[in-house]
Design a protein around this motif. Structure first.
Motif, PDB file in Angstrom:
ATOM      1  N   GLU A 187       0.818  -1.207   0.000  1.00  0.00           N
ATOM      2  CA  GLU A 187       0.000   0.000   0.000  1.00  0.00           C
ATOM      3  C   GLU A 187       0.859   1.268   0.000  1.00  0.00           C
ATOM      4  OE1 GLU A 187      -3.109   0.672  -0.459  1.00  0.00           O
ATOM      5  OE2 GLU A 187      -3.739  -1.411  -0.674  1.00  0.00           O
ATOM      6  N   ILE A 188       1.980   1.182   0.691  1.00  0.00           N
ATOM      7  CA  ILE A 188       2.856   2.347   0.760  1.00  0.00           C
ATOM      8  C   ILE A 188       3.540   2.588  -0.580  1.00  0.00           C
ATOM      9  CG2 ILE A 188       5.055   3.118   1.744  1.00  0.00           C
ATOM     10  CD1 ILE A 188       3.936   1.976   4.457  1.00  0.00           C
ATOM     11  N   GLN A 189       3.878   1.506  -1.235  1.00  0.00           N
ATOM     12  CA  GLN A 189       4.547   1.641  -2.526  1.00  0.00           C
ATOM     13  C   GLN A 189       3.587   2.019  -3.649  1.00  0.00           C
ATOM     14  OE1 GLN A 189       6.277  -2.196  -2.878  1.00  0.00           O
ATOM     15  NE2 GLN A 189       8.084  -1.663  -1.640  1.00  0.00           N
ATOM     16  N   ARG A 190       2.333   1.799  -3.391  1.00  0.00           N
ATOM     17  CA  ARG A 190       1.302   2.016  -4.405  1.00  0.00           C
ATOM     18  C   ARG A 190       1.395   3.413  -5.034  1.00  0.00           C
ATOM     19  NH1 ARG A 190      -4.922   1.724  -2.514  1.00  0.00           N
ATOM     20  NH2 ARG A 190      -5.923   2.963  -4.141  1.00  0.00           N
ATOM     21  N   THR A 247       3.706   5.157  -6.177  1.00  0.00           N
ATOM     22  CA  THR A 247       4.842   6.060  -5.964  1.00  0.00           C
ATOM     23  C   THR A 247       5.681   6.195  -7.221  1.00  0.00           C
ATOM     24  OG1 THR A 247       6.115   4.173  -5.165  1.00  0.00           O
ATOM     25  CG2 THR A 247       5.129   5.587  -3.499  1.00  0.00           C
ATOM     26  N   GLN A 282      -3.448  11.435   0.708  1.00  0.00           N
ATOM     27  CA  GLN A 282      -3.898  10.040   0.731  1.00  0.00           C
ATOM     28  C   GLN A 282      -2.776   9.128   1.205  1.00  0.00           C
ATOM     29  OE1 GLN A 282      -7.513  10.408   0.298  1.00  0.00           O
ATOM     30  NE2 GLN A 282      -6.944   8.324  -0.283  1.00  0.00           N
ATOM     31  N   LYS A 283      -1.592   9.428   0.681  1.00  0.00           N
ATOM     32  CA  LYS A 283      -0.448   8.605   1.071  1.00  0.00           C
ATOM     33  C   LYS A 283      -0.176   8.747   2.557  1.00  0.00           C
ATOM     34  CE  LYS A 283       1.591   6.483  -1.377  1.00  0.00           C
ATOM     35  NZ  LYS A 283       1.288   5.060  -1.695  1.00  0.00           N
ATOM     36  N   ILE A 343      -2.510   6.655   4.460  1.00  0.00           N
ATOM     37  CA  ILE A 343      -2.118   5.247   4.440  1.00  0.00           C
ATOM     38  C   ILE A 343      -1.027   4.983   5.465  1.00  0.00           C
ATOM     39  CG2 ILE A 343      -0.839   3.560   3.055  1.00  0.00           C
ATOM     40  CD1 ILE A 343      -2.656   4.296   0.743  1.00  0.00           C
ATOM     41  N   ILE A 350       7.803  12.665   2.644  1.00  0.00           N
ATOM     42  CA  ILE A 350       7.221  12.441   1.337  1.00  0.00           C
ATOM     43  C   ILE A 350       6.930  13.767   0.653  1.00  0.00           C
ATOM     44  CG2 ILE A 350       6.128  10.378   2.319  1.00  0.00           C
ATOM     45  CD1 ILE A 350       3.458  11.543   1.718  1.00  0.00           C
ATOM     46  N   MET A 375       5.779  11.065  -4.763  1.00  0.00           N
ATOM     47  CA  MET A 375       4.549  10.758  -5.477  1.00  0.00           C
ATOM     48  C   MET A 375       4.547  11.475  -6.826  1.00  0.00           C
ATOM     49  SD  MET A 375       3.077   8.695  -3.557  1.00  0.00           S
ATOM     50  CE  MET A 375       1.520   8.521  -4.435  1.00  0.00           C
ATOM     51  N   LEU A 416      -4.308   6.409  -7.305  1.00  0.00           N
ATOM     52  CA  LEU A 416      -3.752   7.508  -6.527  1.00  0.00           C
ATOM     53  C   LEU A 416      -4.728   8.156  -5.560  1.00  0.00           C
ATOM     54  CD1 LEU A 416      -1.562   9.227  -9.264  1.00  0.00           C
ATOM     55  CD2 LEU A 416      -0.785   7.849  -7.343  1.00  0.00           C
TER      56      LEU A 416
END
Length: 400
Positions: free
Chosen positions: A8-11, A13, A58-59, A62, A188, A218, A265
């Motif tokens: 989920e964190i890598q999603r 990116t 959003q990130k 998460i 981030i 991102m 995203l």
RNA sequence: GGUGAGAUAGUCAAGUGGCCAACGACGGCGGACUGUAAAUCCGCUCCCUUCGGGUUCAGAGGUUCGACUCCUCUUCUCACCA
């Protein structure tokens, strides 16, 4: 569990620097309950957020889900300098009052996404003011001009002879110093922030605080056209404070392809859920429009409410699918009676000029009470009417 | 400071004396179609109640029957030289 968190964190990116460190932090959280900090800096110059800005938020949300404490940094001090990133000329500075005002409306919008319990809002003037001249001076000794000039935007400006203020050199240093002060574990930002984000690592090393933040970048969200980045000036944006009906229509108008990008995203659904949806759409068991509607509902619910989202959907259905009239529209009292139709359209702000109005009539775009008007010279007698131009522009007009 | 190039509708960009309200592209708007305000196709795109009129091509003057197109000055932008 850690694997899921990592996914989920890598999603979505664009780039992660020191992903191993993130993995360790997660492991430590799941095994020892140890939380960690994620920093994200925001410039208080633009409090009017659109969905592009919310990609970062959003990130952060998460991260909160997986044990992070967010350091939501409002760069009130640095805003006085202006971030040189991507700029071709020195920016003008903001007054302290403006900044305070902007920061306030920022918070209102941001907590629609972030959990306030796990968020610490900090202002970098708190520690930067305390730094003093001596502290500032020692900060500048950690970096040199040659490396600063390697930055693409500085390089271009230097070569073309455009002015670069010394204060703009200070900006990345201060942003990096924020990470020193906050002892951030992760920072981030957007891909355009790479230089500034890496500065945090550099300074954390230079100040020997015993850690170097991982960096997660991102991508910039594409706008409604699917090509250019979402931005207010390009007009291809969805603002977080826009009306539900507007949001709904705009989201439905994106291409099917772009929809998946937005899912990735912007949606809070998990990757697995999205994957299932994707498969179902592709094998025809779920209609792409349904998928898009769900996305629209989710986003509207986030910024407004579930009811508002449902209403927007019903309204859209009514106006576009069934060709009915919207429930709400602006009302106008007209100046003459009887009145020439073209003039009435201008007075109701449905068209910018009578010339345009006449063209629209000629093209069969104008309707009164659902009846198409063919005659350019049409005179409206007294009464109440619903005027319509095209599919989307409506107004209620009263002729005395 | 010197020299040269340029400034055209929302943007980009043709037009170098009448055929220009001004090619084209993008954007925007409308129509058809569609699950959609997507895609595609077609039309429109300065203003004015209209087979006509008015005001436009950085600004101000001038030449001419007639200028976006030629001349002069002004402002701004860019390039090269100092």
């Amino acid at each position: 569990m850690i694997q899921e968190a990592l996914r989920e964190i890598q999603r979505g990116t664009a780039e992660i620097i020191d992903g191993e460190r993130i993995e360790k932090l997660l492991k430590n959280y799941y095994e020892n309950g140890q939380t960690y900090t994620v920093k994200a800096g925001f410039d208080p110059t633009a409090p009017d957020l659109h969905l592009g800005h919310t990609v970062l938020l959003q990130k952060l949300a998460i991260f909160q889900k997986y044990g992070a404490k967010i350091q939501f940094l409002i760069g009130d001090f640095t805003a006085q300098i202006g971030d040189p990133t991507g700029k071709s000329a020195t920016r003008k500075t903001l007054s302290a009052l403006d900044i305070e005002e902007n920061a306030k409306s920022y918070k209102e919008q941001v907590f629609k996404i972030l959990d306030p319990e796990k968020t610490e809002v900090v202002f970098n003037s708190d520690w930067i003011n305390a730094l003093g001249a001596a502290g500032m001076l020692s900060l500048t000794t950690t970096f040199n001009v040659a490396r600063m000039l390697e930055r693409d935007d500085f390089d271009k400006r230097y070569k073309s002879g455009t002015s670069i203020s010394i204060s703009e050199f200070i900006y990345p240093l201060l942003q990096g110093y924020d990470s020193v002060h906050l002892k951030s574990d992760i920072e981030i930002g957007g891909t355009d922030q790479k230089f500034n984000l890496l500065m945090g690592r550099h300074l954390q090393r230079a100040y020997e605080i015993g850690k170097e933040q991982a960096v997660l970048m991102m991508p910039i969200l594409e706008g409604l056209d699917g090509v250019q980045k979402m931005s207010k000036s390009l007009g291809n944006y969805i603002g977080v404070s826009e009306e539900p009906n507007e949001m709904y229509g705009k989201i439905l108008s994106i291409s099917d392809e772009l929809m998946w990008r937005y899912y990735e995203l912007l949606s809070s659904q998990t990757l697995d859920e999205i994957e299932v949806l994707y498969v179902n759409v592709n094998n025809g068991s779920v209609h792409p429009k349904t998928a898009k509607e769900d996305l629209a509902l989710e986003i509207i619910e986030r910024f407004h409410s579930k009811e508002a989202a449902e209403e927007a959907k019903t309204e859209f259905q009514r106006v576009h699918a069934n060709n009915e009239i919207p429930t709400d529209m602006e009302e106008f009292e007209l100046s003459e009676s009887p009145i020439w139709i073209a003039k009435a359209l201008v007075e109701c702000k449905l068209t910018p000029s009578t010339s345009q109005a006449r063209r629209d009539i000629k093209q069969g775009a104008v309707k009164i009470d659902q009846e198409k008007i063919e005659e350019e010279q049409f005179q409206m007698q007294s009464g109440e009417y619903i005027l319509q131009v095209g599919k989307r522009k409506f107004a209620k007009a009263r002729v005395k």
